[in-house]
Scaffold this motif. Structure first.
Motif, PDB file in Angstrom:
ATOM      1  N   GLY A 111       1.227  -1.402   0.185  1.00 24.79           N
ATOM      2  CA  GLY A 111       0.054   0.421  -0.169  1.00 24.79           C
ATOM      3  C   GLY A 111       1.104   1.310   0.323  1.00 24.79           C
ATOM      4  O   GLY A 111       2.077   0.847  -0.816  1.00 24.79           O
ATOM      5  N   GLY A 162       2.584   2.777   9.451  1.00 21.84           N
ATOM      6  CA  GLY A 162       1.065   3.042   8.793  1.00 21.84           C
ATOM      7  C   GLY A 162      -0.357   2.663   9.925  1.00 21.84           C
ATOM      8  O   GLY A 162      -0.344   2.994  11.203  1.00 21.84           O
ATOM      9  N   LYS A 180       1.235 -13.903   0.295  1.00 17.98           N
ATOM     10  CA  LYS A 180       0.311 -13.065   1.375  1.00 17.98           C
ATOM     11  C   LYS A 180       0.972 -13.779   2.766  1.00 17.98           C
ATOM     12  O   LYS A 180       1.301 -15.021   2.003  1.00 17.98           O
ATOM     13  N   LEU A 181       1.496 -12.952   3.299  1.00 17.56           N
ATOM     14  CA  LEU A 181       2.336 -13.452   4.348  1.00 17.56           C
ATOM     15  C   LEU A 181       1.331 -14.030   5.103  1.00 17.56           C
ATOM     16  O   LEU A 181      -0.102 -13.494   6.013  1.00 17.56           O
ATOM     17  N   ARG A 208      -5.898   7.177  -6.599  1.00 15.44           N
ATOM     18  CA  ARG A 208      -4.899   6.774  -5.744  1.00 15.44           C
ATOM     19  C   ARG A 208      -4.363   5.633  -6.842  1.00 15.44           C
ATOM     20  O   ARG A 208      -2.755   5.331  -6.560  1.00 15.44           O
TER      21      ARG A 208
HETATM   22  C1  LIG Z   1     -13.326   6.154   3.286  1.00 19.07           C
HETATM   23  C2  LIG Z   1     -11.709   6.352   3.709  1.00 19.07           C
HETATM   24  C3  LIG Z   1     -11.222   7.201   2.976  1.00 19.07           C
HETATM   25  C4  LIG Z   1     -10.178   8.000   2.940  1.00 19.07           C
HETATM   26  N1  LIG Z   1      -9.580   9.471   2.722  1.00 19.07           N
HETATM   27  C5  LIG Z   1      -8.234   9.771   2.818  1.00 19.07           C
HETATM   28  C6  LIG Z   1      -7.210  10.591   2.468  1.00 19.07           C
HETATM   29  O1  LIG Z   1      -8.893  11.181   1.829  1.00 19.07           O
HETATM   30  N2  LIG Z   1      -6.097  11.350   2.918  1.00 19.07           N
HETATM   31  C7  LIG Z   1      -5.344   9.918   3.841  1.00 19.07           C
HETATM   32  O2  LIG Z   1      -3.973  10.445   3.568  1.00 19.07           O
HETATM   33  N3  LIG Z   1      -5.852   8.940   4.089  1.00 19.07           N
HETATM   34  C8  LIG Z   1      -7.101   8.633   3.971  1.00 19.07           C
HETATM   35  N4  LIG Z   1      -7.721   7.220   4.137  1.00 19.07           N
HETATM   36  C9  LIG Z   1      -6.783   6.619   5.151  1.00 19.07           C
HETATM   37  C10 LIG Z   1      -5.603   5.800   4.421  1.00 19.07           C
HETATM   38  O3  LIG Z   1      -6.646   5.517   3.060  1.00 19.07           O
HETATM   39  C11 LIG Z   1      -5.218   4.827   5.347  1.00 19.07           C
HETATM   40  O4  LIG Z   1      -4.747   5.047   6.113  1.00 19.07           O
HETATM   41  C12 LIG Z   1      -3.682   4.576   4.222  1.00 19.07           C
HETATM   42  O5  LIG Z   1      -4.546   3.517   3.092  1.00 19.07           O
HETATM   43  C13 LIG Z   1      -2.917   3.057   4.689  1.00 19.07           C
HETATM   44  O6  LIG Z   1      -1.870   3.102   3.966  1.00 19.07           O
HETATM   45  P1  LIG Z   1      -1.563   1.354   4.664  1.00 19.07           P
HETATM   46  O7  LIG Z   1       0.036   1.490   3.585  1.00 19.07           O
HETATM   47  O8  LIG Z   1      -0.843   1.446   6.063  1.00 19.07           O
HETATM   48  O9  LIG Z   1      -2.146   0.395   4.470  1.00 19.07           O
HETATM   49  P2  LIG Z   1      -3.011   0.099   2.778  1.00 19.07           P
HETATM   50  O10 LIG Z   1      -3.362   0.858   2.497  1.00 19.07           O
HETATM   51  O11 LIG Z   1      -4.221  -0.260   3.677  1.00 19.07           O
HETATM   52  O12 LIG Z   1      -2.209  -0.541   2.431  1.00 19.07           O
HETATM   53  C14 LIG Z   1      -1.962  -1.975   3.165  1.00 19.07           C
HETATM   54  C15 LIG Z   1      -1.484  -3.482   2.056  1.00 19.07           C
HETATM   55  O13 LIG Z   1      -1.207  -4.803   2.732  1.00 19.07           O
HETATM   56  C16 LIG Z   1      -1.697  -5.862   1.876  1.00 19.07           C
HETATM   57  N5  LIG Z   1      -1.778  -6.115   2.758  1.00 19.07           N
HETATM   58  C17 LIG Z   1      -3.029  -6.880   3.519  1.00 19.07           C
HETATM   59  N6  LIG Z   1      -2.243  -8.301   4.186  1.00 19.07           N
HETATM   60  C18 LIG Z   1      -2.252  -8.517   4.247  1.00 19.07           C
HETATM   61  C19 LIG Z   1      -1.049  -9.705   3.873  1.00 19.07           C
HETATM   62  N7  LIG Z   1      -0.912 -10.745   5.016  1.00 19.07           N
HETATM   63  N8  LIG Z   1       0.233  -9.737   2.637  1.00 19.07           N
HETATM   64  C20 LIG Z   1       0.542  -9.393   2.263  1.00 19.07           C
HETATM   65  N9  LIG Z   1      -0.384  -7.971   1.750  1.00 19.07           N
HETATM   66  C21 LIG Z   1      -0.919  -8.291   2.665  1.00 19.07           C
HETATM   67  C22 LIG Z   1      -3.204  -4.866   1.418  1.00 19.07           C
HETATM   68  O14 LIG Z   1      -3.355  -6.125  -0.342  1.00 19.07           O
HETATM   69  C23 LIG Z   1      -2.442  -3.591   0.961  1.00 19.07           C
HETATM   70  O15 LIG Z   1      -1.556  -3.534  -0.358  1.00 19.07           O
HETATM   71  C24 LIG Z   1      -9.190   7.032   4.069  1.00 19.07           C
HETATM   72  C25 LIG Z   1      -9.580   5.559   4.081  1.00 19.07           C
HETATM   73  C26 LIG Z   1     -11.228   5.168   4.038  1.00 19.07           C
HETATM   74  C27 LIG Z   1     -11.944   3.914   4.321  1.00 19.07           C
END
Ligand SMILES: Cc1cc2nc3c(=O)[nH]c(=O)nc-3n(C[C@H](O)[C@H](O)[C@H](O)COP(=O)(O)OP(=O)(O)OC[C@H]3O[C@@H](n4cnc5c(N)ncnc54)[C@H](O)[C@@H]3O)c2cc1C
Length: 392
Positions: free
Chosen positions: A12, A293, A131-132, A107
Motif C-alpha cells: 500500500g 501506517g 500473502k504473509l 489512488r
Molecule cells: C473512505 C476512506 C477515505 C480515506 N481518505 C483518505 C485521504 O483522503 N487521505 C489520507 O491520507 N488517508 C485517507 N484514508 C486513509 C488511508 O486510506 C489509509 O490510512 C492508508 O491507505 C494506509 O496505508 P497503509 O499502507 O498503511 O495500508 P493500506 O493502504 O491498507 O495497505 C495495506 C496493503 O497491505 C496488503 N496486505 C494486507 N495483508 C497482507 C498480507 N497478509 N500479506 C501481504 N499483503 C497484505 C493489502 O492488500 C494492502 O495493499 C481514507 C480511508 C478511507 C476508508
C-alpha cells in the motif's frame, strides 16, 4: 539480496513509501503484496502539504504533483440546508503558507508513481500474490511464511499491512483487532460529464449531517468526480443482522438536502467499507518486527491523514536506519519515539473531527460558530498537521 533485505509486508502507500525511502539510502527490501497487482481501490485520496514535504525528500514530488488536482477550498455544508458552515482555503493560499499544495489524486495514479520509483531504484523486489500468513523472529534474522507455501528470510520485517494487520495480530494478540464503529462507507469515481453543473465544485466538499456525511472532490483536473457517502447504521446499533446495506443508505439520506440526495445517485452501492477503530497501541515494534501506517495507528478518515501519516512513517524509519548505520532495531525504537505522539494526535483529532462532522442539534450550531472564521485563522489552525515535521 534476500537475507540483507527488509521484508515489507503490504504494498500500500505506507509499504511502498518505506521501500523507496530505504532504497534511496541503499537499504534493500522485498515488498510482499497479497493482491495480484499493486492496484488499490479505484478511489481518490487527499494529500495534505505534509505528504508533499515527504515526497520532496524522496525526489518524487514533481511526479506526484503532475497526477494531482488542486481544489480551491475545503468546504463544509450543512446536510439539511446546504449552507456553508466551514471553509478552509486551499489552492495558492495553502502553497503560500505551507510551501506545498493541498491536492487530491486517484489512488491508482499515486500508486503508479510509487511503484515506478521502486523499480527505478533497483534494490527493491516487488512480489505480488504473496500473502504473509506468519513470521518467525530468529533473533538475527526473520522468516516470512507465505500462503503460497514459500518462505523468505530477511534482516527485519516491517508490517505495512493496513488496518486489519496480521503482523500486528501476531505481534500483540487478538486484543489489537479493530472494533466495528457501526458506520459504513460507499464510494464512487464517475465521469464529471455525468455530474450536473450545479453539483460540481472544484472543492473538497463535506456535507455534514447527524450521523451521516457525503464527501466529494474532482480528480484528474476535473475529468473525474470522487464521492464517498458514510452513515451510522441504526440497524447495527440495534443489534440486527441485516445492517449497512444500500437500502439503509437510502433511508438515512432521505432527510438530506435535495442536492445531497442527487449526489447520492452517483454512489456505487455494490460494495461498502465498514469503519473500524482501534485504540492507540503502545508498542509498534518487537525485536526485528515493526508496524507502520494503518497497521501501527489506524485512524478515522475525518482528517484525511491516514495515508499521509503512513508516508511520514516510511521516511522517518529510513532516516533512523541510516542514522543507526543499518541497526534496524535501534531505528525501530527511535522511529516510534519520534512518531508516536504525532500519529496519536492524528488519531485523536480524527475522532474529534468525526464527531464535529456528525454533530446534531445545538452542537451543529456550535460547529458553525467554531468553523466559520477568517481565512488566515482557518489556514493557521492546521499548522500542527501541515507544517514540515522533523525528527532528531
Ligand atoms: C473512505 C476512506 C477515505 C480515506 N481518505 C483518505 C485521504 O483522503 N487521505 C489520507 O491520507 N488517508 C485517507 N484514508 C486513509 C488511508 O486510506 C489509509 O490510512 C492508508 O491507505 C494506509 O496505508 P497503509 O499502507 O498503511 O495500508 P493500506 O493502504 O491498507 O495497505 C495495506 C496493503 O497491505 C496488503 N496486505 C494486507 N495483508 C497482507 C498480507 N497478509 N500479506 C501481504 N499483503 C497484505 C493489502 O492488500 C494492502 O495493499 C481514507 C480511508 C478511507 C476508508
Amino acid at each position: 539480496m534476500e537475507k540483507n533485505s527488509a521484508i515489507i509486508v503490504g504494498g500500500g502507500i505506507g509499504g511502498l513509501t518505506a521501500a523507496i525511502a530505504l532504497g534511496k539510502k541503499g537499504y534493500p527490501s522485498i515488498v510482499l503484496e497479497q493482491a495480484e497487482a499493486f492496484a488499490p481501490v479505484g478511489a481518490g485520496i487527499q494529500l495534505g502539504p505534509n505528504a508533499f514535504h515527504m515526497f520532496e525528500r524522496l525526489g518524487i514530488a514533481q511526479l506526484v504533483q503532475e497526477k494531482c488536482s488542486y481544489p480551491e477550498a475545503g468546504l463544509m455544508r450543512d446536510m439539511y440546508s446546504a449552507e456553508i458552515v466551514g471553509d478552509l482555503p486551499m489552492g495558492d493560499a495553502m502553497i503560500k503558507r505551507y510551501g506545498n499544495p493541498y491536492a487530491v489524486v486517484h489512488r491508482g495514479h499515486l500508486h503508479n508513481v510509487l511503484v515506478d520509483a521502486c523499480i527505478r531504484l533497483g534494490n527493491i523486489e516487488l512480489k505480488t500474490n504473496s500473502k504473509l500468513i506468519s513470521y518467525e523472529d530468529k533473533t538475527n534474522h526473520v522468516i516470512a511464511n507465505l500462503e503460497n507455501g514459500a518462505s523468505l528470510s530477511g534482516c527485519v520485517l516491517i508490517g505495512a499491512d493496513g488496518v486489519w494487520s496480521g503482523v500486528r495480530k501476531q505481534m500483540i494478540g487478538a486484543d489489537s483487532v479493530p472494533q466495528n464503529l457501526g458506520y459504513f462507507a460507499y464510494r464512487a469515481v464517475c465521469n464529471s460529464d455525468d455530474i450536473p453543473e450545479d453539483l460540481f465544485e472544484n472543492t473538497v466538499t463535506l456535507w455534514a449531517g447527524p450521523g451521516f456525511h457525503i464527501m466529494h472532490y474532482p480528480l484528474e483536473g476535473g475529468k473525474l468526480f470522487n464521492l464517498v457517502a458514510v452513515f451510522r447504521s441504526a440497524r447495527f446499533a440495534r443489534g440486527e443482522s441485516d445492517y449497512g446495506g444500500p437500502d439503509e443508505l437510502q433511508e438515512i439520506f432521505a432527510s438530506a438536502h435535495p442536492k445531497a440526495r442527487r449526489l447520492l445517485e452517483f454512489i456505487d452501492t455494490s460494495k461498502n467499507w465498514n469503519i473500524s477503530v482501534l485504540e492507540p497501541i503502545k508498542d509498534w515494534s518487537c525485536g526485528r518486527v515493526m508496524l507502520i501506517g494503518d497497521a501501527a495507528h489506524p485512524m478515522l478518515q475525518a482528517m484525511a491523514q491516514g495515508a499521509c501519516q503512513a508516508i511520514e512513517d516510511g521516511v522517518c524509519l529510513a532516516d533512523f536506519v541510516e542514522k543507526n548505520h543499518g541497526d534496524y532495531q535501534k531505528a525501530f525504537l527511535a522511529t516510534q519515539n519520534a512518531r508516536q505522539m504525532r500519529a496519536t494526535q492524528m488519531q485523536y483529532q480524527s475522532r474529534k473531527y468525526w464527531e464535529i462532522y456528525h454533530a446534531a442539534g445545538v452542537y451543529s450550531e456550535l460547529r458553525k460558530k467554531m468553523l466559520i472564521r477568517g481565512a488566515a485563522e482557518a489556514i493557521e489552525s492546521v499548522a500542527w498537521a501541515y507544517d514540515p515535521v522533523t525528527w532528531e
